[in-house]
Motif scaffolding. Structure first.
Motif, PDB file in Angstrom:
ATOM      1  N   PHE A 169      15.305  61.759  55.910  1.00 17.14           N
ATOM      2  CA  PHE A 169      14.053  62.489  56.051  1.00 17.14           C
ATOM      3  C   PHE A 169      12.859  61.620  55.669  1.00 17.14           C
ATOM      4  O   PHE A 169      11.855  61.549  56.389  1.00 17.14           O
ATOM      5  CB  PHE A 169      14.085  63.754  55.189  1.00 17.14           C
ATOM      6  CG  PHE A 169      12.766  64.481  55.142  1.00 17.14           C
ATOM      7  CD1 PHE A 169      12.254  65.097  56.266  1.00 17.14           C
ATOM      8  CD2 PHE A 169      12.022  64.526  53.965  1.00 17.14           C
ATOM      9  CE1 PHE A 169      11.034  65.762  56.233  1.00 17.14           C
ATOM     10  CE2 PHE A 169      10.806  65.178  53.916  1.00 17.14           C
ATOM     11  CZ  PHE A 169      10.312  65.806  55.055  1.00 17.14           C
ATOM     12  N   ILE A 170      12.959  60.941  54.528  1.00 15.50           N
ATOM     13  CA  ILE A 170      11.847  60.107  54.063  1.00 15.50           C
ATOM     14  C   ILE A 170      11.633  58.918  54.992  1.00 15.50           C
ATOM     15  O   ILE A 170      10.492  58.552  55.302  1.00 15.50           O
ATOM     16  CB  ILE A 170      12.096  59.649  52.606  1.00 15.50           C
ATOM     17  CG1 ILE A 170      12.019  60.856  51.673  1.00 15.50           C
ATOM     18  CG2 ILE A 170      11.078  58.588  52.187  1.00 15.50           C
ATOM     19  CD1 ILE A 170      12.378  60.563  50.232  1.00 15.50           C
ATOM     20  N   GLY A 224      14.357  62.979  61.411  1.00 12.25           N
ATOM     21  CA  GLY A 224      14.721  62.662  60.032  1.00 12.25           C
ATOM     22  C   GLY A 224      15.156  63.892  59.261  1.00 12.25           C
ATOM     23  O   GLY A 224      16.145  63.860  58.518  1.00 12.25           O
ATOM     24  N   LEU A 225      14.427  65.013  59.462  1.00 16.70           N
ATOM     25  CA  LEU A 225      14.790  66.251  58.775  1.00 16.70           C
ATOM     26  C   LEU A 225      16.115  66.783  59.302  1.00 16.70           C
ATOM     27  O   LEU A 225      16.977  67.204  58.521  1.00 16.70           O
ATOM     28  CB  LEU A 225      13.682  67.295  58.967  1.00 16.70           C
ATOM     29  CG  LEU A 225      13.931  68.664  58.324  1.00 16.70           C
ATOM     30  CD1 LEU A 225      14.157  68.526  56.822  1.00 16.70           C
ATOM     31  CD2 LEU A 225      12.768  69.605  58.607  1.00 16.70           C
ATOM     32  N   GLN A 229       7.204  57.685  61.125  1.00 22.23           N
ATOM     33  CA  GLN A 229       6.165  58.409  61.868  1.00 22.23           C
ATOM     34  C   GLN A 229       4.777  58.073  61.334  1.00 22.23           C
ATOM     35  O   GLN A 229       3.814  57.965  62.097  1.00 22.23           O
ATOM     36  CB  GLN A 229       6.408  59.917  61.783  1.00 22.23           C
ATOM     37  CG  GLN A 229       5.393  60.740  62.584  1.00 22.23           C
ATOM     38  CD  GLN A 229       5.823  62.186  62.705  1.00 22.23           C
ATOM     39  OE1 GLN A 229       6.960  62.471  63.080  1.00 22.23           O
ATOM     40  NE2 GLN A 229       4.933  63.107  62.394  1.00 22.23           N
ATOM     41  N   THR A 230       4.663  57.862  60.027  1.00 26.83           N
ATOM     42  CA  THR A 230       3.358  57.607  59.404  1.00 26.83           C
ATOM     43  C   THR A 230       2.892  56.178  59.643  1.00 26.83           C
ATOM     44  O   THR A 230       1.708  55.936  59.937  1.00 26.83           O
ATOM     45  CB  THR A 230       3.439  57.868  57.884  1.00 26.83           C
ATOM     46  OG1 THR A 230       3.871  59.215  57.662  1.00 26.83           O
ATOM     47  CG2 THR A 230       2.077  57.659  57.235  1.00 26.83           C
ATOM     48  N   SER A 273       9.658  64.752  67.222  1.00 31.58           N
ATOM     49  CA  SER A 273       9.012  63.658  66.506  1.00 31.58           C
ATOM     50  C   SER A 273      10.030  62.937  65.629  1.00 31.58           C
ATOM     51  O   SER A 273      11.158  63.410  65.428  1.00 31.58           O
ATOM     52  CB  SER A 273       7.876  64.191  65.635  1.00 31.58           C
ATOM     53  OG  SER A 273       8.406  64.978  64.574  1.00 31.58           O
ATOM     54  N   GLU A 274       9.623  61.776  65.094  1.00 27.72           N
ATOM     55  CA  GLU A 274      10.487  61.040  64.164  1.00 27.72           C
ATOM     56  C   GLU A 274      10.795  61.874  62.924  1.00 27.72           C
ATOM     57  O   GLU A 274      11.898  61.840  62.380  1.00 27.72           O
ATOM     58  CB  GLU A 274       9.815  59.722  63.757  1.00 27.72           C
ATOM     59  CG  GLU A 274       9.600  58.732  64.892  1.00 27.72           C
ATOM     60  CD  GLU A 274      10.878  58.025  65.304  1.00 27.72           C
ATOM     61  OE1 GLU A 274      11.877  58.137  64.573  1.00 27.72           O
ATOM     62  OE2 GLU A 274      10.868  57.361  66.358  1.00 27.72           O
ATOM     63  N   ALA A 275       9.796  62.633  62.461  1.00 27.68           N
ATOM     64  CA  ALA A 275       9.991  63.468  61.273  1.00 27.68           C
ATOM     65  C   ALA A 275      10.984  64.592  61.550  1.00 27.68           C
ATOM     66  O   ALA A 275      11.794  64.953  60.680  1.00 27.68           O
ATOM     67  CB  ALA A 275       8.658  64.040  60.808  1.00 27.68           C
ATOM     68  N   GLY A 281      12.321  58.858  58.159  1.00 30.86           N
ATOM     69  CA  GLY A 281      11.678  59.414  59.351  1.00 30.86           C
ATOM     70  C   GLY A 281      10.195  59.638  59.139  1.00 30.86           C
ATOM     71  O   GLY A 281       9.364  59.342  60.027  1.00 30.86           O
ATOM     72  N   TRP A 282       9.826  60.156  57.973  1.00 27.34           N
ATOM     73  CA  TRP A 282       8.413  60.385  57.659  1.00 27.34           C
ATOM     74  C   TRP A 282       7.662  59.054  57.582  1.00 27.34           C
ATOM     75  O   TRP A 282       6.546  58.933  58.102  1.00 27.34           O
ATOM     76  CB  TRP A 282       8.307  61.140  56.335  1.00 27.34           C
ATOM     77  CG  TRP A 282       6.897  61.332  55.884  1.00 27.34           C
ATOM     78  CD1 TRP A 282       6.015  62.275  56.313  1.00 27.34           C
ATOM     79  CD2 TRP A 282       6.192  60.533  54.914  1.00 27.34           C
ATOM     80  NE1 TRP A 282       4.803  62.127  55.678  1.00 27.34           N
ATOM     81  CE2 TRP A 282       4.885  61.069  54.810  1.00 27.34           C
ATOM     82  CE3 TRP A 282       6.531  59.437  54.123  1.00 27.34           C
ATOM     83  CZ2 TRP A 282       3.926  60.528  53.937  1.00 27.34           C
ATOM     84  CZ3 TRP A 282       5.595  58.907  53.269  1.00 27.34           C
ATOM     85  CH2 TRP A 282       4.313  59.452  53.189  1.00 27.34           C
TER      86      TRP A 282
END
Length: 441
Positions: A398-399, A67-68, A405-406, A62-64, A401-402
């Motif tokens: 990370f943020i 990002g992580l 995804q959101t 996933s995108e998250a 990416g979140w």
């Protein structure tokens, strides 16, 4: 000791000419090789941004997760950076830089074989741990050779390795991923990790031959030249912090202030680096090769900006506004790139403005703390500042990416990055003038 360096008069060359020629000689000997090393380092660090374009679908990430994984690199970086730089101060630059480059080359190549999110996280963490200390080690190394009034431009020239990595790495990564796809059973993104790790391995071995730990070790300098360089550095040290504990150093308000500014520079810069290929692709560019070629454009403008702005800063002796204005220009570019996201030409133009603004701040920033830190204090202080800033490099990807995804868009992520340029500009404005004056003497 007298406040004057030793110089043997000549009927042909004045002391100013002698000094300028000498530092030009040192710069040509050291900086190009260090730049090539950093190009290799930065390429191995951020090529995951290109791998993402195919890797996520291939491994069902996933995108998250991306990002992580992109950000967790900086946790390893954060934990091992100060120990690495303290070790360099003890054992020398050659052993430290060679060890870092060889290790990160091996780990970067191993990225081609990850299959699960956990393996991805572990590989990225180890890559960060391996690379920890390279950038601050070079910054520290330059203080062994150049006084503060010359380090702004020298650091800027070295730091052009970052946009140069984008200029060279974008088209290269795009070509590898497109033309090497399914060659001998490996996908394009896997070949990219393997091929782009090779230069780091070769350069790591060359470090032992091409770098000197100290001025005294340089066989390419005459006795007079060595003495002149050494005395220049010794004269500068009398105004610097010496022999303080690491705990006391990290309580120094000036160091904390510098760390906060560095956090802002890294946050905007790293977020842009990791997500630039995705942002360009989101404007409607579908070919991986074309994405790679277009990512080079913002970095070209960044190179021009870094050389011109940092050179002018050294010439005028002014630091604060030479950082404040690029910070704000970078923020405007990031913001406008989202507003013109439907138009690839305008979006890339604004990303070029963003890169030209955000990337110039980093080399200018390092001319500040290196002016009042010395020896072991410099080793710990530079690494400590950079380590703290590395947390920004973890949180930003990370943020973003979140957010992607959101919301399904990178727009809010770009606004998030732009906010740090404003905060950074304010923090630079708040630097005490006497500290700036010491820096530019």
């Amino acid at each position: 000791m007298e406040n004057k360096v030793t110089y043997a008069p000549s009927n042909l060359v004045t002391e100013t000419e002698f000094e300028n020629n000498l530092y030009r000689k040192v710069a040509f000997k050291l900086v190009p090789f260090l730049m090539i090393c950093y190009i290799a380092a930065y390429l191995d660090r951020v090529n995951v941004g290109f791998a993402k374009l195919h890797m996520l679908d291939a491994l069902q990430f996933s995108e998250a997760v991306y990002g992580l994984g992109a950000g967790i690199f900086f946790i390893g970086y954060f934990l091992f950076e100060v120990p690495s730089n303290l070790l360099m101060h003890k054992i020398g630059a050659k052993k430290t830089i060679a060890r870092i480059m060889i290790l990160w080359a091996i780990i970067s190549a191993a990225m081609a074989f990850v299959q699960t999110p956990t393996q991805f996280y572990i590989a990225r963490f180890l890559l960060g741990a391996a690379e920890a200390g390279f950038y601050p080690a070079v910054i520290l190394y330059l203080t062994y050779w150049f006084p503060s009034n010359r380090r702004g431009k020298i650091t800027a020239i070295f730091m052009t390795a970052v946009p140069m990595a984008g200029i060279l790495g974008g088209p290269l990564s795009g070509w590898i991923m497109q033309d090497m796809h399914n060659t001998h059973g490996f996908q394009g993104w896997q070949w990219m990790f393997i091929i782009e790790a090779v230069p780091s391995l070769i350069l790591g071995l060359l470090v032992f031959k091409l770098l000197n730990d100290k001025i005294q070790d340089a066989k390419w300098l005459s006795t007079q030249e060595k003495q002149y360089l050494n005395e220049k550095i010794i004269l500068e040290k009398k105004n610097q912090i010496e022999h303080v504990s690491l705990f006391s150093l990290l309580k120094d308000k000036r160091v904390i202030h510098m760390a906060l500014i560095c956090y802002c520079t890294v946050s905007s810069l790293s977020g842009l680096s990791f997500w630039l290929p995705s942002v360009i692709k989101s404007t409607g560019v579908n070919s991986i090769l074309h994405v790679g070629m277009l990512t080079a454009v913002p970095y070209i403008f960044a190179v021009i900006s870094m050389i011109c702005v940092c050179g002018h800063s050294d010439k005028t002796g002014e630091r604060r506004w030479h950082m404040i204005i690029p910070f704000l220009v970078g923020g405007v570019g990031l913001t406008l790139s989202t507003l013109f996201g439907h138009n690839p030409t305008l979006a890339i133009a604004m990303l070029s403005v963003a890169a030209a603004g955000t990337m110039v701040c980093s080399p200018l920033f390092w001319s500040l703390p290196t002016a009042f830190l010395d020896g072991r204090s410099a080793a710990a202080g530079i690494a400590g500042i950079n380590s703290f800033a590395g947390l920004a490099a973890f949180f930003s990807p990370f943020i973003i990416g979140w957010i992607k995804q959101t919301t399904g868009s990178t727009d809010l992520g770009m606004y998030f990055l732009a906010s740090f340029t404003v905060i950074g500009a304010i923090l630079v404005y708040l630097i005490p003038k006497d500290l700036v004056n010491k820096t530019v003497k």
